[in-house]
Scaffold this active site. Structure first.
Site, short mmCIF file in Angstrom:
data_model
loop_
_atom_site.label_atom_id
_atom_site.label_comp_id
_atom_site.label_asym_id
_atom_site.label_seq_id
_atom_site.Cartn_x
_atom_site.Cartn_y
_atom_site.Cartn_z
CB SER A 7 -0.23 31.05 105.82
OG SER A 7 -0.84 31.55 104.64
CG HIS A 32 2.44 34.50 106.57
ND1 HIS A 32 3.67 35.14 106.59
CD2 HIS A 32 2.26 34.08 105.30
CE1 HIS A 32 4.20 35.10 105.38
NE2 HIS A 32 3.37 34.46 104.57
CG ASP A 34 0.65 34.08 102.16
OD1 ASP A 34 1.83 34.48 102.13
OD2 ASP A 34 0.30 33.05 102.78
CG MET A 36 -0.76 35.55 96.58
SD MET A 36 -1.20 33.82 96.32
CE MET A 36 -0.31 33.06 97.68
CG HIS A 65 4.72 36.78 101.84
ND1 HIS A 65 4.73 35.41 101.65
CD2 HIS A 65 5.62 37.28 100.95
CE1 HIS A 65 5.60 35.11 100.70
NE2 HIS A 65 6.15 36.22 100.26
CG MET A 67 4.07 36.51 97.41
SD MET A 67 3.33 34.92 97.81
CE MET A 67 2.26 35.44 99.13
CG MET A 136 9.27 32.61 99.09
SD MET A 136 7.79 32.62 100.12
CE MET A 136 6.86 31.24 99.48
CG ASP A 174 5.71 31.57 103.44
OD1 ASP A 174 4.89 30.66 103.67
OD2 ASP A 174 5.39 32.66 102.91
C1 DX5 Z 1 2.81 30.67 99.37
C2 DX5 Z 1 2.56 31.47 100.65
C3 DX5 Z 1 2.64 30.66 101.90
C4 DX5 Z 1 1.70 29.49 101.97
C5 DX5 Z 1 1.93 28.68 103.21
O1 DX5 Z 1 2.90 31.55 98.31
O2 DX5 Z 1 3.51 32.50 100.76
O3 DX5 Z 1 2.49 31.50 103.02
O4 DX5 Z 1 0.37 29.88 101.89
O5 DX5 Z 1 1.00 27.65 103.21
P1 DX5 Z 1 1.40 26.13 103.48
O6 DX5 Z 1 1.91 26.08 104.87
O7 DX5 Z 1 0.14 25.40 103.25
O8 DX5 Z 1 2.49 25.78 102.49
ZN ZN Z 2 3.63 33.68 102.63
#
Ligand code: DX5
Ligand code: ZN
Length: 214
Positions: A7, A32, A34, A36, A65, A67, A136, A174
């Site tokens: 990620s 990956h 993320d 947000m 991903h 969010m 998750m 994840d």
């Molecule tokens: C959380 C994200 C994850 C996260 C993973 O909302 O979707 O992808 O960043 O990071 P670690 O491995 O540090 O938990």
């Molecule tokens: Zn994620």
């Protein structure tokens, strides 16, 4: 063998190109990303501009991903930015089926994610539209959290449903994944491990990836 999807959230954003190179050369299968929005989750990360910039620097499979609330509004943008797979949250969609069909309609892979408190049963009827189901293992919003042990059982449940329906979807976990808990996740059906802190935070990313795979 499981896939490792580091990620980018845990990378040093001031040197993204070399950070991506570090995991690409270190044997990462996917990257990956993320996204947000500060509304579906209480944090803001990056959007399509950053993804299209790094797309030019990496040949990795982009596992995006989302969010964000009402993600169907942005599917074309992320496809154009270079996503290979777009995962939306069940909790964030007004019409889950329409979102998954819109993703597949633009020729990329579709994933469906659920938060730790959401039961697997609610996504059962959508699995036939999914190339990936994302469980998750922490509350979405931040990297570096501890895995919630109760979520492990959900990997087993979703992999059993896929088996029962003959669906060949990837099962991604994840949040909070490291070399000491990756084994139990794999035993419960995980096929793709997202790892932020445990890969980007390691001095030797290649060794971190290798140790999670073996
Ligand atoms: C959380 C994200 C994850 C996260 C993973 O909302 O979707 O992808 O960043 O990071 P670690 O491995 O540090 O938990
Ligand atoms: Zn994620």
């Amino acid at each position: 063998m499981i896939k490792i999807s580091p990620s980018l959230l845990a990378a040093d954003f001031s040197i993204l190109e070399s950070e991506i190179k570090r995991v690409e050369e270190g044997g990462a299968d996917w990257l990956h990303l993320d996204v947000m929005d500060g509304a579906f989750v209480p944090n803001i990360s990056f959007g399509p501009c950053v993804i299209s910039s790094i797309r030019k620097k990496s040949g990795l499979f982009f596992d995006v991903h989302l969010m964000i609330n009402d993600p169907i509004r942005y599917i074309d943008d992320y496809k154009r930015a270079g996503a290979d797979l777009l995962t939306v949250h069940y909790e964030a969609c007004q019409d889950v089926e329409a979102a998954l069909k819109a993703i597949k309609g633009c020729g990329i892979k579709a994933g469906l994610a659920i938060k730790p408190g959401t039961p697997v049963t609610v996504i059962e009827k959508y699995l036939n539209l999914c190339d990936l189901a994302l469980i998750m293992t922490v509350e979405p919003g931040f990297g570096g959290q501890k895995l919630i042990p109760e979520t492990v059982e959900k990997l087993r449940q979703v992999s059993e449903l896929c088996r029962a329906y003959g669906i060949k979807a990837e099962i991604e976990a994840d949040g909070g994944i490291n070399r000491s808990n990756v084994g139990i996740l794999r035993e419960n059906g995980m096929t793709v491990a997202v790892a932020g802190s445990s890969v980007f935070g390691a001095p030797d990313a290649a060794e971190a990836i290798r140790s999670m795979r073996s």
